[in-house]
Write an enzyme that holds these catalytic residues in place. Sequence first.
Site, PDB file in Angstrom:
ATOM      1  N   HIS A  73      27.040  29.640 -55.171  1.00  0.00           N
ATOM      2  CA  HIS A  73      26.150  29.077 -56.185  1.00  0.00           C
ATOM      3  C   HIS A  73      26.335  27.559 -56.192  1.00  0.00           C
ATOM      4  CE1 HIS A  73      25.847  32.857 -59.017  1.00  0.00           C
ATOM      5  NE2 HIS A  73      24.688  32.678 -58.409  1.00  0.00           N
ATOM      6  N   CYS A  95      30.155  28.826 -65.172  1.00  0.00           N
ATOM      7  CA  CYS A  95      29.558  30.158 -65.004  1.00  0.00           C
ATOM      8  C   CYS A  95      29.465  30.903 -66.342  1.00  0.00           C
ATOM      9  CB  CYS A  95      30.372  30.999 -64.029  1.00  0.00           C
ATOM     10  SG  CYS A  95      30.518  30.309 -62.391  1.00  0.00           S
TER      11      CYS A  95
END
Length: 295
Positions: A184, A280
């Site tokens: 990511h 996150c």
Amino acid sequence: MTSTVLARPTVLTGPDAPVRRASPRTYLMCPPTWFDVSYAINPWMRPGPPVDGALALAQWSALVESYRAAGHRVDLLEPVPGLPDMVFAANGATVIDGQVLQARFATPERAAEAAHHGAWHATRSSSVTLPDAVNEAEGDYAVLADRILAGYGFRTSPAAHLELARLTGRPVISLELVDPYFYHLDVALTVLDDTRDHLAYYPPAFSPASQQLLAELFPDALIADDADAACLGLNCVSDGRTVWVPAGADHLVGLLTAAGYAPVEVDLSELLRGGGSVKCCTQEIRLPTKGFASC
Ligand code: ARG
């Protein structure tokens, strides 16, 4: 219980230190009630030894408290049994100027999370858009003052970048991720000051062309080293002054301090087993900043 968020108040105060200003934030977070490593969809995840649920909750709660102590608002999303990665709330939706773009997950394991985020936002915003393309929200989107940086290569599709540009009217700059450990964008790059487009990143996570683009666009960016990246140190949250940094990124903490920020180290070791850390766990809700009539 000892705190898992360790304040580091050392900030440069000399005449050359840039002035960093915090602005109030609203975050959406989801308690790690059902957090587990029962499947592996990134290289950090090793199913096997059971997760210490009490430790995960204590570490996550310390982060929530630290945000609140800094004056930020934290809203909570109800965790859902059978969705062990739901604690990683950054992946569920992207909210810019009050417009919500729901996620569409790349893997079947996480697919059902998106609707829970959509339902939460639908009760608060009239503008929730369902995406056509696969996007893992703020996992792959970094919002700058007038532009958005968008990762692709492992999860979010390039088609989603166009969808986000159409929805927000903002230019979206695509960056190619090439290392599966940095699957990511938010584990490879972090926005430190979203009014001045100041950021930090780890170059080897990106293709040579994307590294070149980053170097040209952001010549004053802080460059993380291998050790910073190895503890997911780029997975930070910044309010413009305080930067919540995953524990262990000592070199990055030094750079942040020298650049006038106030880094706060956060130990989320148990959540690291799922391949995620501070950012996150944190979805930012960016409300409209203009257009309200004064009364
Ligand atoms: N286990 C999760 C996954 O692989 C971790 C997500 C981390 N989230 C993030 N924004 N990087 O999808």
